[in-house]
Design a protein around this motif. Structure first.
Motif: not given
Length: 317
Positions: A1-24
């Motif tokens: 999924m590509e993100y536009l400039e104004f969507e970057l805060p969403i990308k950061e949170l989605e990445d964090q969520l992904q990492k969190c699930k991986v740790i779990g």
């Protein structure tokens, strides 16, 4: 999924969520609570960003590389029943303008629309969705064909403009678009027009005269693109945000000005976030509007269409 400039805060949170699930998954640590908090924050951020988009951000979203194009819509709506028709019978087949017959349920429709490419090779093949005169002449041939057999017409608009090249002008670009506008006003079958991406200038209007004109939520429809407007008025592309604001080109602005009939809701974050939902909304909108138009006589259809366009720009002081 590509993100536009104004969507970057969403990308950061989605990445964090992904990492969190991986740790779990990889360790014995219980991260359910943390994941829930991130999900909650993500939902709030998405709502905040997408509910308060500026006109320029909507323009960017309408050009998103993952956004479904005309053929994606047609193939999802019609399935295997779509039969593409080619050529304008006088010069050649324009790959930027596609058209053909397709069915929704048991009802046949003539689909016509501009097609963009999804990578460098297909973008060149489709000429970036910019049609030449033969494209508009092909569209007119298909509309006349539909009229002859009493088949309703659906046009899907998604173009940065008609092709402005020398050879296009030599073959009568202006005349081809003007002829289409004239012929579409008096077509004796229902015409439903949907802006699914960019609706730029005469390039869009050349297949954009309809009994019902609808816009997807994150699309735009205007006489000029914000960048070109900015370069004419301010001699620079710097002011494209201001231009987008001033042009009143978003779906809600167009509806307010009574230039379009209704807006088709998109999934949160744009059509590409949930393609299936988008295709269903578009299909439902086509069927609903056709049901309203199908019992009108050809005479009533044409006079209502003429009246609709005659009312535009009427100002009561």
């Amino acid at each position: 999924m590509e993100y536009l400039e104004f969507e970057l805060p969403i990308k950061e949170l989605e990445d964090q969520l992904q990492k969190c699930k991986v740790i779990g998954d990889e360790s014995e640590v219980d991260v359910t609570e943390t994941c829930k908090q991130i999900e909650k924050k993500l939902a709030a951020t998405q709502k905040d960003i997408y509910k308060n988009m500026t006109p320029w951000q909507r323009v960017q979203l309408s050009r998103h590389p993952d956004r479904p194009y005309t053929l994606d819509h047609i193939k999802a709506i019609c399935g295997d029943s779509f039969l593409e028709l080619h050529g304008d019978r006088s010069f050649k087949d324009d790959k930027a303008m596609i058209g053909g017959l397709g069915k929704i349920g048991d009802q046949s429709f003539m689909f016509i629309g501009q097609q963009k490419g999804f990578n460098t090779k297909t973008r060149q093949y489709r000429n970036f969705g910019m049609a030449n005169p033969e494209g508009y002449r092909k569209a007119l041939r298909l509309m006349k064909s539909a009229e002859k057999f009493g088949i309703p017409v659906v046009t899907l608009l998604d173009t940065p403009g008609a092709y402005p090249g020398l050879e296009a002008e030599e073959r009568g670009q202006g005349e081809a678009i003007a002829r289409n506008i004239l012929e579409m006003t008096r077509l004796k079958v229902p015409v439903i027009t949907i802006v699914i991406g960019e609706g730029a200038s005469g390039g869009a209007l050349g297949i954009g005269v309809g009994d019902r004109v609808l816009m997807l939520e994150n699309t735009w429809y205007s006489v000029i693109s914000p960048e070109s407007c900015s370069s004419i008025l301010w001699r620079s592309w710097e002011y494209k945000e201001q231009a987008a604001e001033a042009l009143k080109l978003t779906a809600s602005d167009m509806k307010k000005l009574k230039l379009v009939d209704s807006i088709i809701k998109e999934p949160l974050g744009g059509a590409h976030r949930d393609r299936e939902k988008t295709f269903k909304s578009v299909s439902d909108a086509i069927v609903k509007n056709y049901e309203e138009l199908k019992n009108l006589s050809p005479k009533d259809l044409v006079s209502q269409r003429m009246e609709k366009y005659a009312q535009m720009g009427v100002y009561k002081g």
